[in-house]
Design a protein around this motif. Structure first.
Motif, PDB file in Angstrom:
ATOM      1  N   THR A 180       0.823  -1.203   0.000  1.00  0.00           N
ATOM      2  CA  THR A 180       0.000   0.000   0.000  1.00  0.00           C
ATOM      3  C   THR A 180       0.860   1.256   0.000  1.00  0.00           C
ATOM      4  N   GLY A 181       0.660   2.088  -1.001  1.00  0.00           N
ATOM      5  CA  GLY A 181       1.395   3.334  -1.104  1.00  0.00           C
ATOM      6  C   GLY A 181       2.827   3.190  -1.592  1.00  0.00           C
ATOM      7  N   ARG A 182       3.247   1.970  -1.909  1.00  0.00           N
ATOM      8  CA  ARG A 182       4.616   1.734  -2.379  1.00  0.00           C
ATOM      9  C   ARG A 182       4.666   1.752  -3.906  1.00  0.00           C
ATOM     10  N   THR A 183       5.868   1.972  -4.430  1.00  0.00           N
ATOM     11  CA  THR A 183       6.092   1.902  -5.868  1.00  0.00           C
ATOM     12  C   THR A 183       6.700   0.554  -6.200  1.00  0.00           C
ATOM     13  N   VAL A 184       6.032  -0.171  -7.103  1.00  0.00           N
ATOM     14  CA  VAL A 184       6.440  -1.527  -7.457  1.00  0.00           C
ATOM     15  C   VAL A 184       6.717  -1.582  -8.948  1.00  0.00           C
ATOM     16  N   LEU A 185       7.898  -2.047  -9.321  1.00  0.00           N
ATOM     17  CA  LEU A 185       8.220  -2.268 -10.726  1.00  0.00           C
ATOM     18  C   LEU A 185       8.135  -3.761 -11.008  1.00  0.00           C
ATOM     19  N   ILE A 186       7.418  -4.099 -12.073  1.00  0.00           N
ATOM     20  CA  ILE A 186       7.250  -5.495 -12.460  1.00  0.00           C
ATOM     21  C   ILE A 186       7.880  -5.695 -13.830  1.00  0.00           C
ATOM     22  N   ASN A 187       8.948  -6.489 -13.864  1.00  0.00           N
ATOM     23  CA  ASN A 187       9.633  -6.793 -15.113  1.00  0.00           C
ATOM     24  C   ASN A 187       9.033  -8.057 -15.717  1.00  0.00           C
TER      25      ASN A 187
END
Length: 346
Positions: A180-187
Motif C-alpha cells: 500500500t502506497g509503495r512503488t512496485v516495478l514489475i519486469n
C-alpha cells in the motif's frame, strides 16, 4: 465416457484416456499424444475430467530434462505426463473428501512441485482436494486453467506465502512486503505471472511500473499499470529510481541491474534463479528474496473471488488442443507472450 461413481476403487486401469507423455527429454517434438491408463484416486483425492490445461515454464523445464535450470536435476521417471494446471469437472471423489462433490467445477495447480507427478496434460487427472478450489462462475475453463501457477506465484511473492515448507532457494522463508502506497516495478509484466502481479499489486494499493515490449503497453495500462517502460527502447534502470520493490518475473543473471533503481531498504524479488550481486545488495540494504510456489487450494479460492468479481482477470495469449501440445510449446519458445497459453480438452 460415463461419469464414475463416488468411490475410490471403481476405476480400472484397463480404462484408457488420451494424454501427452515424454519418453525422452528434448524439444517440443518429444511430446507424444497417446493412450494411457486412467489414473486412480487415493484417499483425499478427486478425479477431474479436464476441460483445459494451463502451460507454464516448469512444463518445458521438465520436457528438456531441466537442462535450462542451473544446478537443478530432480529425479524424473520416464515416461511422464507433464503439466500441473487444470480446470475441469469432478467425476469421482474419495469418501474422506469434504467440501467438493461429483459434478463440481474446479481448478487447481496439482501437486506442485512434484517434478513429473502432477500429470496434467491429460483428459483426466487425480488431484488432492487440498490443491483445488471451486472454479469462479464468472470465467470459463480456459481462463480458469490459466490462473493457478501464475496466480499463486504472484500471490505467494506479493501477498502471502501461505506455507511453511523449506525454501530451496535460500535459508530463510520468503516474506512479502507491504504494498500500500509503495512503488512496485514489475519486469516481464505482460507474461503469465507478470500480468497477474500488476493487478494484485494495484489491488493492494501500489503504484505499478510495468516493463515489457511496446506492443503490450495498451494491454498493461488497461490492467492498471500507472507507468509503462518499453524495454526495447529504454532500459528501466535508466528511466526510474527510488522504487520500493522490483518483482523480476524473468530473473536470471541480469536481475542485479535493478539494484540501481531501488531505494535503500527496498526489496528485489527474482522469480527465476541467477542473482549473484548479494554483496552489492547488502551494501544498499536491499532484501533479495525468492520463493518456491506451492499448491494451495485456499489461496486459489481467494484469487477465485477476485476473478469472480472482475477485480483480476486472466489474459489468454493462445489456445491449442491437447493433441497439439507440441505447437503450444513451440509458441511458448517464441516468447513475447501476453498472458497465458492454454491447452483445451473438450
Amino acid at each position: 465416457m460415463q461419469p464414475f461413481e463416488n468411490a475410490t476403487d471403481n476405476i480400472s486401469n484397463t480404462q484408457m484416456m488420451k494424454a501427452i507423455r515424454l519418453h525422452t527429454f528434448g524439444g517440443p517434438e518429444v511430446l507424444r499424444y497417446e493412450d494411457v491408463p486412467l489414473p486412480t484416486i487415493e484417499p483425499g483425492e478427486v478425479l477431474i475430467r479436464v476441460h483445459a490445461i494451463g502451460i507454464n515454464p516448469p512444463d518445458w523445464y521438465l520436457r528438456d530434462g531441466y537442462k535450462t535450470v542451473p544446478n537443478f536435476k530432480p529425479p524424473v521417471t520416464l515416461p511422464v505426463i507433464p503439466g500441473s494446471d487444470v480446470s475441469g469437472v469432478i467425476e469421482a471423489i474419495a469418501p474422506d473428501v469434504q467440501g467438493f462433490a461429483v459434478g463440481d467445477e474446479v481448478f487447481g495447480m496439482i501437486r506442485f512441485p512434484s517434478f513429473g507427478k502432477s500429470a496434467a496434460y491429460a483428459e483426466y487427472v487425480a488431484a488432492p482436494a487440498s490443491d483445488l478450489a471451486h472454479k469462479p462462475a464468472a470465467i470459463d475453463h480456459i481462463h480458469a486453467a490459466g490462473a493457478p501457477m501464475a496466480g499463486l506465484t504472484a500471490w505467494q511473492y506479493l501477498i502471502r506465502l501461505g506455507h511453511n515448507e523449506p525454501n530451496p532457494f535460500q535459508p530463510q522463508p520468503h516474506s512479502p512486503v507491504p504494498l500500500t502506497g509503495r512503488t512496485v516495478l514489475i519486469n516481464g509484466a505482460a507474461g503469465g505471472v507478470g500480468h497477474l502481479a500488476v493487478q494484485l499489486a494495484k489491488w493492494q494499493g501500489a503504484q505499478v511500473i510495468a516493463v515489457a515490449s511496446g506492443k503490450h503497453e495498451v494491454f498493461l495500462r488497461e490492467l492498471g499499470a500507472d507507468q509503462f517502460i518499453d524495454y526495447t527502447t529504454h532500459a528501466p534502470e535508466e528511466v526510474v529510481k527510488e522504487v520500493d520493490l522490483v518483482l523480476d518475473t524473468l530473473g536470471g543473471p541480469t536481475t542485479g541491474r535493478f539494484l540501481r533503481i531501488l531505494k535503500r531498504g527496498g526489496a528485489l524479488f527474482p522469480v527465476f534463479l541467477g542473482f549473484a550481486d548479494h554483496e552489492q545488495a547488502a551494501k544498499q540494504g536491499v532484501t533479495v528474496s525468492a520463493a518456491q510456489v506451492r499448491s494451495n487450494g485456499l489461496q486459489l479460492a481467494e484469487l477465485g473471488s477476485l476473478l469472480d468479481a472482475g477485480t483480476v482477470r486472466i489474459a489468454i495469449d493462445s489456445t491449442f488442443p491437447l493433441s497439439d501440445a507440441q505447437k503450444a510449446h513451440e509458441r511458448a519458445a517464441l516468447g513475447h507472450i501476453q498472458g497465458k497459453i492454454v491447452l483445451t480438452v473438450m
